[in-house]
Design a protein around this motif. Structure first.
Motif, PDB file in Angstrom:
ATOM      1  N   UNK A   1      58.837 -62.950  -1.957  1.00 21.27           N
ATOM      2  CA  UNK A   1      59.307 -61.960  -0.780  1.00 21.27           C
ATOM      3  C   UNK A   1      59.941 -60.763  -1.715  1.00 21.27           C
ATOM      4  N   UNK A   2      59.499 -59.741  -0.738  1.00 20.51           N
ATOM      5  CA  UNK A   2      60.267 -58.249  -1.097  1.00 20.51           C
ATOM      6  C   UNK A   2      60.970 -57.602   0.098  1.00 20.51           C
ATOM      7  N   UNK A   3      62.275 -57.804   0.032  1.00 26.47           N
ATOM      8  CA  UNK A   3      63.086 -57.274   1.073  1.00 26.47           C
ATOM      9  C   UNK A   3      63.130 -55.775   0.898  1.00 26.47           C
ATOM     10  N   UNK A   4      63.060 -54.978   1.749  1.00 20.34           N
ATOM     11  CA  UNK A   4      63.110 -53.466   1.833  1.00 20.34           C
ATOM     12  C   UNK A   4      64.147 -52.704   2.656  1.00 20.34           C
ATOM     13  N   UNK A   5      64.774 -51.786   2.242  1.00 22.15           N
ATOM     14  CA  UNK A   5      65.831 -51.000   3.017  1.00 22.15           C
ATOM     15  C   UNK A   5      65.068 -49.705   3.175  1.00 22.15           C
ATOM     16  N   UNK A   6      64.368 -49.335   4.407  1.00 23.57           N
ATOM     17  CA  UNK A   6      63.573 -48.137   4.388  1.00 23.57           C
ATOM     18  C   UNK A   6      64.583 -46.920   5.209  1.00 23.57           C
ATOM     19  N   UNK A   7      64.500 -45.811   4.575  1.00 28.40           N
ATOM     20  CA  UNK A   7      65.536 -44.790   5.050  1.00 28.40           C
ATOM     21  C   UNK A   7      64.652 -43.398   4.842  1.00 28.40           C
ATOM     22  N   UNK A   8      63.734 -43.101   4.054  1.00 25.52           N
ATOM     23  CA  UNK A   8      63.129 -41.892   3.713  1.00 25.52           C
ATOM     24  C   UNK A   8      62.301 -41.725   5.090  1.00 25.52           C
ATOM     25  N   UNK A   9      62.150 -40.468   5.692  1.00 23.41           N
ATOM     26  CA  UNK A   9      61.296 -40.101   6.946  1.00 23.41           C
ATOM     27  C   UNK A   9      59.925 -40.714   6.578  1.00 23.41           C
ATOM     28  N   UNK A  10      59.378 -40.260   5.398  1.00 22.66           N
ATOM     29  CA  UNK A  10      58.067 -40.782   5.314  1.00 22.66           C
ATOM     30  C   UNK A  10      57.653 -42.130   5.408  1.00 22.66           C
ATOM     31  N   UNK A  11      58.366 -42.903   4.678  1.00 19.91           N
ATOM     32  CA  UNK A  11      58.344 -44.476   4.917  1.00 19.91           C
ATOM     33  C   UNK A  11      58.566 -45.060   6.213  1.00 19.91           C
ATOM     34  N   UNK A  12      59.547 -44.447   6.847  1.00 20.13           N
ATOM     35  CA  UNK A  12      59.996 -44.869   8.045  1.00 20.13           C
ATOM     36  C   UNK A  12      58.584 -44.764   9.102  1.00 20.13           C
ATOM     37  N   UNK A  13      57.917 -43.517   8.896  1.00 18.93           N
ATOM     38  CA  UNK A  13      56.619 -43.351   9.577  1.00 18.93           C
ATOM     39  C   UNK A  13      55.910 -44.334   9.143  1.00 18.93           C
ATOM     40  N   UNK A  14      55.529 -44.597   7.865  1.00 20.77           N
ATOM     41  CA  UNK A  14      54.491 -45.513   7.309  1.00 20.77           C
ATOM     42  C   UNK A  14      54.514 -47.086   7.967  1.00 20.77           C
ATOM     43  N   UNK A  15      56.033 -47.435   7.873  1.00 21.51           N
ATOM     44  CA  UNK A  15      56.248 -48.892   8.452  1.00 21.51           C
ATOM     45  C   UNK A  15      56.185 -48.793   9.965  1.00 21.51           C
ATOM     46  N   UNK A  16      56.263 -47.744  10.522  1.00 20.78           N
ATOM     47  CA  UNK A  16      56.252 -47.858  12.009  1.00 20.78           C
ATOM     48  C   UNK A  16      54.473 -47.859  12.457  1.00 20.78           C
ATOM     49  N   UNK A  17      53.891 -47.205  11.664  1.00 12.12           N
ATOM     50  CA  UNK A  17      52.458 -47.213  11.663  1.00 12.12           C
ATOM     51  C   UNK A  17      51.904 -48.590  11.364  1.00 12.12           C
ATOM     52  N   UNK A  18      52.473 -49.123  10.269  1.00 14.25           N
ATOM     53  CA  UNK A  18      51.832 -50.630   9.956  1.00 14.25           C
ATOM     54  C   UNK A  18      52.071 -51.504  11.095  1.00 14.25           C
ATOM     55  N   UNK A  19      53.153 -51.344  11.551  1.00 15.84           N
ATOM     56  CA  UNK A  19      53.430 -52.141  12.776  1.00 15.84           C
ATOM     57  C   UNK A  19      52.675 -52.021  14.259  1.00 15.84           C
TER      58      UNK A  19
END
Length: 109
Positions: A18-36
């Motif tokens: 398991x790899x829990x992550x706290x996402x706060x940088x705008x570029x990674x927020x966009x990346x996670x949203x696109x993955x979903x």
């Protein structure tokens, strides 16, 4: 999923771990949203490399759950799936991407 794979440059990840992550940088927020939104629910994880930006080897993480907060941050529950080798480094909208080749382990008898 082996062309233009989103790459999160952060820490080492391993299959089945398991790899829990706290996402706060705008570029990674966009990346996670696109993955979903695209339904892949996967991205690559590589450690940083001072010359290339990120390492030539990494691990695909599968998103099991995301908790989005009103301020845009999120907590991502992910788990390592498969190891890969980077064939080509690139970028998209502020985050790294890569063309990858999966690594298959030889089974021990």
């Amino acid at each position: 999923l082996n062309k233009n794979v989103p790459i999160f440059v952060c820490t080492m990840a391993y299959p089945t771990v398991p790899c829990p992550l706290h996402i706060f940088e705008p570029c990674y927020r966009l990346m996670i949203r696109r993955c979903m939104e695209t339904g892949t629910k996967q991205f690559g994880m590589c450690i940083s490399d001072p010359l290339k930006g990120f390492a030539d080897y990494g691990c695909i993480l599968e998103i099991r759950n995301v908790e989005f907060f009103t301020d845009g941050r999120s907590v991502v529950d992910s788990i390592g799936k498969r190891r890969f080798k980077v064939i080509q480094h690139s970028q998209r909208d502020g985050y790294n991407t890569a063309d990858i080749e999966y690594i298959e382990d030889q089974k021990v008898n």
